[in-house]
Design a protein around this motif. Structure first.
Motif, PDB file in Angstrom:
ATOM      1  N   HIS A  52       0.868  -1.170   0.000  1.00  0.00           N
ATOM      2  CA  HIS A  52       0.000   0.000   0.000  1.00  0.00           C
ATOM      3  C   HIS A  52       0.904   1.218   0.000  1.00  0.00           C
ATOM      4  N   VAL A  76       4.990   6.772   1.864  1.00  0.00           N
ATOM      5  CA  VAL A  76       4.998   5.721   2.874  1.00  0.00           C
ATOM      6  C   VAL A  76       4.510   4.453   2.204  1.00  0.00           C
ATOM      7  N   HIS A  78       3.580   0.489   2.866  1.00  0.00           N
ATOM      8  CA  HIS A  78       3.293  -0.581   3.817  1.00  0.00           C
ATOM      9  C   HIS A  78       3.429  -1.902   3.065  1.00  0.00           C
ATOM     10  N   ASN A  80       3.011  -5.901   3.301  1.00  0.00           N
ATOM     11  CA  ASN A  80       2.296  -6.877   4.116  1.00  0.00           C
ATOM     12  C   ASN A  80       2.549  -8.319   3.699  1.00  0.00           C
ATOM     13  N   CYS A 115      10.151  -2.323  10.827  1.00  0.00           N
ATOM     14  CA  CYS A 115       9.873  -3.721  10.491  1.00  0.00           C
ATOM     15  C   CYS A 115       9.406  -4.466  11.731  1.00  0.00           C
ATOM     16  N   PHE A 121       5.000  -7.492   8.818  1.00  0.00           N
ATOM     17  CA  PHE A 121       4.639  -6.144   8.379  1.00  0.00           C
ATOM     18  C   PHE A 121       5.864  -5.251   8.396  1.00  0.00           C
ATOM     19  N   CYS A 122       5.973  -4.379   7.400  1.00  0.00           N
ATOM     20  CA  CYS A 122       7.063  -3.416   7.342  1.00  0.00           C
ATOM     21  C   CYS A 122       6.517  -2.097   6.801  1.00  0.00           C
ATOM     22  N   ARG A 123       6.756  -1.012   7.529  1.00  0.00           N
ATOM     23  CA  ARG A 123       6.373   0.339   7.093  1.00  0.00           C
ATOM     24  C   ARG A 123       7.651   1.049   6.702  1.00  0.00           C
TER      25      ARG A 123
END
Length: 134
Positions: A52, A76, A78, A80, A115, A121-123
């Motif tokens: 995303h 940004v 995201h 998943n 992370c 999940f990692c932003r």
């Protein structure tokens, strides 16, 4: 039972642009041969499936500290699908992302990554790179 977001993404939030999103690792290669000589190789891009992409928030722009020429150059991402982006030993992020911003396919340099491997999940906060890497 712990919360796990692996493979869970709302179809409304999936914003993979045309052409896809690719993670380009920073360095690849290794020591080979009897003398232990270093042979570098070109890293293969990895296509990310569940991503995303959103514009950076005001808080993210303030965190960078105004070092970006254009606020629209911050995004940004995201991730998943369990892919994690970590800094190198010297603390710099050498991995880059490649995706379109609606006009052309562009390179994006990783500034910061949050992370959470236990959540898959990692932003990632990325900045548009004006230089063609390598």
């Amino acid at each position: 039972m712990s919360l796990d977001v692996f493979g869970f993404i709302d179809p409304v939030l999936e914003s993979r642009p045309d052409g896809g999103v690719f993670l380009v690792p920073g360095h690849e290669g290794g020591y080979t041969g009897p003398g232990g000589t270093w042979e570098s190789s070109v890293p293969e891009p990895i296509q990310l499936k569940l991503v995303h992409i959103a514009a950076a928030s005001k808080k993210d722009v303030e965190w960078v500290g105004g070092g970006v020429g254009e606020p629209r150059d911050l995004k940004v991402v995201h991730i998943n699908d369990g892919t994690m982006i970590y800094p190198d030993d010297d603390g710099r992020y050498s991995a880059m992302l490649r995706f379109t911003d609606g006009l052309a396919m562009r390179w994006w340099r990783v500034i910061n990554a949050d992370c959470r491997p236990w959540r898959n999940f990692c932003r990632v906060l990325v900045e548009r790179s004006r230089d063609e890497p390598r």
